[in-house]
Scaffold this motif. Structure first.
Motif, PDB file in Angstrom:
ATOM      1  N   LEU A 106       1.034  -0.968   0.050  1.00 38.91           N
ATOM      2  CA  LEU A 106       0.154   0.060   0.263  1.00 38.91           C
ATOM      3  C   LEU A 106       0.734   1.067   0.250  1.00 38.91           C
ATOM      4  O   LEU A 106       1.656   0.945   0.544  1.00 38.91           O
ATOM      5  CB  LEU A 106      -1.366   0.287   1.884  1.00 38.91           C
ATOM      6  CG  LEU A 106      -1.822  -0.990   1.176  1.00 38.91           C
ATOM      7  CD1 LEU A 106      -2.463  -0.959   2.758  1.00 38.91           C
ATOM      8  CD2 LEU A 106      -2.521  -1.436   0.255  1.00 38.91           C
ATOM      9  N   SER A 107       0.134   1.979  -1.291  1.00 38.14           N
ATOM     10  CA  SER A 107       1.204   3.902  -0.558  1.00 38.14           C
ATOM     11  C   SER A 107      -0.250   4.897  -0.109  1.00 38.14           C
ATOM     12  O   SER A 107      -1.087   4.281  -0.171  1.00 38.14           O
ATOM     13  CB  SER A 107       1.315   4.027  -1.923  1.00 38.14           C
ATOM     14  OG  SER A 107       2.169   3.218  -2.521  1.00 38.14           O
ATOM     15  N   CYS A 108       0.585   5.421   0.947  1.00 36.76           N
ATOM     16  CA  CYS A 108       0.068   6.870   1.175  1.00 36.76           C
ATOM     17  C   CYS A 108       0.237   8.258   0.342  1.00 36.76           C
ATOM     18  O   CYS A 108       2.087   8.545   1.522  1.00 36.76           O
ATOM     19  CB  CYS A 108      -0.302   6.041   2.698  1.00 36.76           C
ATOM     20  SG  CYS A 108      -1.140   8.135   3.514  1.00 36.76           S
ATOM     21  N   ALA A 109      -0.085   8.699  -0.485  1.00 35.77           N
ATOM     22  CA  ALA A 109       0.566   9.868  -1.124  1.00 35.77           C
ATOM     23  C   ALA A 109       0.618  11.656  -0.360  1.00 35.77           C
ATOM     24  O   ALA A 109      -1.010  11.164  -0.123  1.00 35.77           O
ATOM     25  CB  ALA A 109       0.629  10.338  -2.396  1.00 35.77           C
ATOM     26  N   ALA A 110       1.609  11.408   0.332  1.00 41.56           N
ATOM     27  CA  ALA A 110       0.725  13.015   0.787  1.00 41.56           C
ATOM     28  C   ALA A 110       1.537  14.575   0.240  1.00 41.56           C
ATOM     29  O   ALA A 110       2.173  14.537   0.246  1.00 41.56           O
ATOM     30  CB  ALA A 110       1.613  13.069   2.507  1.00 41.56           C
ATOM     31  N   PHE A 164       5.384  17.576   5.681  1.00 40.23           N
ATOM     32  CA  PHE A 164       5.262  16.120   6.636  1.00 40.23           C
ATOM     33  C   PHE A 164       6.735  15.952   7.608  1.00 40.23           C
ATOM     34  O   PHE A 164       6.553  14.744   8.287  1.00 40.23           O
ATOM     35  CB  PHE A 164       4.755  15.170   6.422  1.00 40.23           C
ATOM     36  CG  PHE A 164       3.483  15.249   6.490  1.00 40.23           C
ATOM     37  CD1 PHE A 164       2.786  15.873   4.753  1.00 40.23           C
ATOM     38  CD2 PHE A 164       2.086  14.928   7.147  1.00 40.23           C
ATOM     39  CE1 PHE A 164       1.243  16.580   4.285  1.00 40.23           C
ATOM     40  CE2 PHE A 164       0.628  15.233   6.155  1.00 40.23           C
ATOM     41  CZ  PHE A 164       0.154  15.561   5.099  1.00 40.23           C
ATOM     42  N   SER A 165       6.900  17.067   8.660  1.00 42.27           N
ATOM     43  CA  SER A 165       8.537  16.430   9.041  1.00 42.27           C
ATOM     44  C   SER A 165       8.494  16.431  10.773  1.00 42.27           C
ATOM     45  O   SER A 165       9.082  15.258  11.153  1.00 42.27           O
ATOM     46  CB  SER A 165       9.079  17.834   9.303  1.00 42.27           C
ATOM     47  OG  SER A 165       9.042  18.862   9.193  1.00 42.27           O
ATOM     48  N   ASN A 166       7.272  17.248  10.530  1.00 36.99           N
ATOM     49  CA  ASN A 166       6.649  16.957  12.639  1.00 36.99           C
ATOM     50  C   ASN A 166       5.775  16.287  12.870  1.00 36.99           C
ATOM     51  O   ASN A 166       4.883  15.620  13.568  1.00 36.99           O
ATOM     52  CB  ASN A 166       6.458  17.856  12.788  1.00 36.99           C
ATOM     53  CG  ASN A 166       7.930  19.215  13.353  1.00 36.99           C
ATOM     54  OD1 ASN A 166       8.938  19.158  12.869  1.00 36.99           O
ATOM     55  ND2 ASN A 166       7.088  20.397  12.704  1.00 36.99           N
ATOM     56  N   THR A 215       7.204   7.391  12.152  1.00 37.06           N
ATOM     57  CA  THR A 215       7.989   8.337  12.636  1.00 37.06           C
ATOM     58  C   THR A 215       8.705   9.212  11.194  1.00 37.06           C
ATOM     59  O   THR A 215       9.342   8.346  10.579  1.00 37.06           O
ATOM     60  CB  THR A 215       8.751   9.276  13.503  1.00 37.06           C
ATOM     61  OG1 THR A 215       9.939   8.924  13.633  1.00 37.06           O
ATOM     62  CG2 THR A 215       8.126   9.050  14.899  1.00 37.06           C
ATOM     63  N   TRP A 216       7.706  10.848  10.599  1.00 39.45           N
ATOM     64  CA  TRP A 216       7.661  11.033   9.057  1.00 39.45           C
ATOM     65  C   TRP A 216       9.626  11.113   9.219  1.00 39.45           C
ATOM     66  O   TRP A 216      10.461  10.768   7.798  1.00 39.45           O
ATOM     67  CB  TRP A 216       7.526  12.322   9.248  1.00 39.45           C
ATOM     68  CG  TRP A 216       7.934  12.588   7.670  1.00 39.45           C
ATOM     69  CD1 TRP A 216       8.978  13.861   7.213  1.00 39.45           C
ATOM     70  CD2 TRP A 216       7.045  11.807   6.355  1.00 39.45           C
ATOM     71  NE1 TRP A 216       8.837  13.619   5.914  1.00 39.45           N
ATOM     72  CE2 TRP A 216       7.217  12.782   5.122  1.00 39.45           C
ATOM     73  CE3 TRP A 216       6.029  10.651   6.671  1.00 39.45           C
ATOM     74  CZ2 TRP A 216       7.063  12.275   3.807  1.00 39.45           C
ATOM     75  CZ3 TRP A 216       5.673  11.065   5.189  1.00 39.45           C
ATOM     76  CH2 TRP A 216       5.677  11.760   3.944  1.00 39.45           C
ATOM     77  N   ALA A 225      11.870  12.241   0.705  1.00 41.74           N
ATOM     78  CA  ALA A 225      11.742  12.993  -1.413  1.00 41.74           C
ATOM     79  C   ALA A 225      10.523  12.574  -1.777  1.00 41.74           C
ATOM     80  O   ALA A 225       9.514  14.168  -2.438  1.00 41.74           O
ATOM     81  CB  ALA A 225      12.776  11.880  -2.040  1.00 41.74           C
ATOM     82  N   LYS A 226       9.786  11.609  -1.900  1.00 40.02           N
ATOM     83  CA  LYS A 226       8.324  11.448  -2.019  1.00 40.02           C
ATOM     84  C   LYS A 226       7.172  11.414  -1.820  1.00 40.02           C
ATOM     85  O   LYS A 226       6.457  11.790  -2.154  1.00 40.02           O
ATOM     86  CB  LYS A 226       7.952   9.782  -3.354  1.00 40.02           C
ATOM     87  CG  LYS A 226       9.166   9.576  -4.480  1.00 40.02           C
ATOM     88  CD  LYS A 226       8.933   7.789  -4.627  1.00 40.02           C
ATOM     89  CE  LYS A 226      10.220   7.620  -6.377  1.00 40.02           C
ATOM     90  NZ  LYS A 226       9.663   6.399  -5.902  1.00 40.02           N
TER      91      LYS A 226
END
Length: 124
Positions: A20-24, A29-31, A52-53, A75-76
């Motif tokens: 599964l993939s989840c594109a944000a 989203f670094s925090n 954790t991101w 990166a993605k």
């Protein structure tokens, strides 16, 4: 506007694998910790895994430990859930979610953003 878009669900035989993939998108989203939850018909939504991101630390539900692996590609802006050795009881709608305030939380109420879900069906 924050968007989490899941993909990769489908029908698979028991013992098979899916990723599964989840594109944000829509913010940094670094925090944020990124989690996967699932909900089977007639059941409550349950925690599957979280990462954790930035740091790559993870936590898993006991029911998937050793079979599922959560990862992220910074990166993605994408989070993945590799699911191996699938069982019929893994059948559910799988949701991606983002949580800023609670470290590696298992509680769905602590997640701020949710995707629309992707269906996984495991046949016996």
């Amino acid at each position: 506007q924050v968007q989490l878009v899941e993909s990769g669900g489908g029908l698979v035989q028991a013992g098979g694998s899916l990723r599964l993939s989840c594109a944000a998108s829509g913010r940094t989203f670094s925090n944020y910790d990124m989690g996967w939850f699932r909900q089977a018909p007639g059941k409550e939504r349950e925690f599957v895994a979280v990462i954790t991101w930035s740091g790559g630390n993870t936590r898993y539900a006991d029911s998937v430990k050793g079979r599922f692996t959560i990862s992220r590609d910074i990166a993605k802006n994408t989070v993945y859930l590799q699911m191996n050795s699938l069982k019929p009881e893994d059948t559910a709608v799988y949701y991606c979610a983002a949580n800023r305030g609670s470290y590696l939380s298992r509680r769905d109420g602590e997640y701020d953003y949710w995707g629309q879900g992707t269906q996984v069906i495991v046949s016996s």
